[in-house]
Design an enzyme around this catalytic site. Structure first.
Site, PDB file in Angstrom:
ATOM      1  N   THR A 305      29.593 -22.619   4.615  1.00 25.84           N
ATOM      2  CA  THR A 305      29.324 -24.058   4.571  1.00 25.84           C
ATOM      3  C   THR A 305      28.032 -24.297   3.795  1.00 25.84           C
ATOM      4  OG1 THR A 305      30.465 -24.548   6.640  1.00 25.84           O
ATOM      5  CG2 THR A 305      28.818 -26.137   5.916  1.00 25.84           C
ATOM      6  N   PHE A 307      24.978 -26.776   3.087  1.00 26.18           N
ATOM      7  CA  PHE A 307      24.207 -27.851   3.702  1.00 26.18           C
ATOM      8  C   PHE A 307      23.236 -28.414   2.671  1.00 26.18           C
ATOM      9  CE2 PHE A 307      25.641 -25.141   7.073  1.00 26.18           C
ATOM     10  CZ  PHE A 307      25.941 -25.994   8.121  1.00 26.18           C
TER      11      PHE A 307
END
Length: 406
Positions: A305, A307
């Site tokens: 992921t 960010f």
């Protein structure tokens, strides 16, 4: 016999004609190529003459403070040159050719004028200002992947606190309650988080950095519970999507969307129902006193992921090498083409492009683009000037250092 000889004579003559035609074609092609070579040499000579004049134009603009990009002048020239073409195809080709030549000329002028000429309202800094008093807000509860990303990026020598919705994080940063905010924006398995893109446009915040972590989603339950006890599991939409195969393999367990993965862990810990589970991080299990019923239930092992770190300051670090922008295009033929052509004209590598529907306008879209570059680069300034002219709206969402996954 005479008929046979006549047929053979005809066949022989046809072959002679064929060889003669082929020979002439070779001669014509060679001559045509020679002519093209001569024309190309002349084009190069004239192009270099044009760039010499562009240097004089840059000197004039430096002395007078006149803007490099003059769309009215360029559009007038394009209209005039289109009329010089001898057919419809060449009209379009002439426009494409000269728009690129003009773009190259502007890029050269930006280089000559030097840094800062682009008037992009961003300030360069050596590094982000961070100390123990720096307030950083992150999405989710303690134990969330976002908290992990924040701690890995900033360390623990900060003043951090959380908000439970993306919108609250954006608002907290926009109003200055926190200097920085941390939210997820993209996952390798499930793609972009659309809400973040929309909120970035709606709030006066800027991407100043990014951080990528490997995400292992775990199945959590109350102490003493087992997978067979579970009837429902809670998680953020992204957590459910990343573990879709696991849920399909366990049809007796129903996945229910919740505000965040760590928030789901907190919920089942507080409610104490053995039939409830959560999909979240191992850190969340430790934070809320839960048991890891099964680790790594996401279907893709390489699950990362990305960010983003946002701020209400329009700044970028000196080594920034990725630009993120959002723009809307006019509802007319070729509008998106003219936008994207600016990246090609200025040697800018597109790393991401996607569209989002505009909520107040049916069947109209906003485009989000990431590309390599720094706001001080002449090519970036040139592209931004052109895109701003063509776009209904343009927002530079940030310029930051690209952090590929490890």
């Amino acid at each position: 016999m005479p008929d046979k000889e006549s047929s053979e004579d005809t066949e022989r003559k046809d072959k002679l004609v064929d060889r003669s035609v082929n020979k002439n074609m070779v001669i014509d092609l060679a001559e045509s190529r020679r002519k093209i070579d001569e024309i190309d040499k002349e084009i190069i000579r004239l192009f270099q003459d044009r760039m010499d004049v562009a240097n004089d134009v840059a000197a004039y603009k430096r002395s007078t403070g006149k803007k490099v990009y003059d769309p009215q002048r360029e559009n007038e020239k394009i209209a005039t040159m289109r009329k010089m073409a001898n057919n419809e195809f060449n009209e379009t080709a002439v426009e494409d050719l000269f728009r690129q030549i003009m773009s190259i000329s502007r890029k050269y002028q930006y280089q000559k004028l030097g840094p800062g000429v682009n008037h992009i309202p961003f300030r360069e800094v050596e590094k982000l200002d961070v100390n123990e008093d720096t307030r950083v807000v992150y999405f989710g509860e303690k134990g969330a992947f976002t908290e992990q990303a924040m701690l890995e990026y900033f360390g623990d020598k900060i003043t951090s606190f959380n908000k439970t919705t993306f919108k609250e994080v954006m608002e907290t940063v926009a109003n200055g309650e926190a200097l920085y905010g941390v939210v997820p924006i993209e996952n390798t398995s499930t793609g972009s988080i659309a809400d973040i893109y929309d909120l970035m446009v709606d709030h006066d915040v800027t991407i100043v950095a990014e951080h990528v972590i490997k995400v292992d989603q775990a199945l959590l339950g109350l102490p003493g519970a087992s997978i067979d006890d579970l009837k429902v599991v809670y998680s953020h939409q992204q957590g459910l999507l990343q573990c879709a195969d696991f849920l399909e393999e366990h049809p007796a367990i129903r996945g229910v969307e919740y505000d965040s993965t760590a928030g789901a862990a907190k919920k089942i810990a507080e409610e104490g129902d053995r039939s409830q589970g959560a999909i979240a991080s191992v850190r969340a299990a430790e934070e809320f006193g839960l048991t890891v019923l099964q680790p790594k239930i996401n279907q893709h092992n390489q699950n990362y992921t990305r960010f983003i770190i946002i701020s209400n300051q329009k700044i970028y670090v000196k080594n920034a090498n990725k630009v993120s922008i959002a723009f809307e295009v006019k509802h007319e033929a070729g509008a998106l083409y003219h936008m994207l052509a600016n990246f090609y004209y200025n040697d800018l590598n597109l790393t991401k492009i996607e569209s989002r529907p505009m909520h107040k306008s049916s069947w109209e879209y906003r485009f989000f683009v990431d590309f390599t570059g720094n706001l001080q680069d002449s090519g970036v300034g040139n592209a931004m000037a052109s895109i701003e002219e063509y776009a209904s709206n343009l927002k530079i969402m940030g310029n930051f250092a690209d952090k590929p996954r490890e």
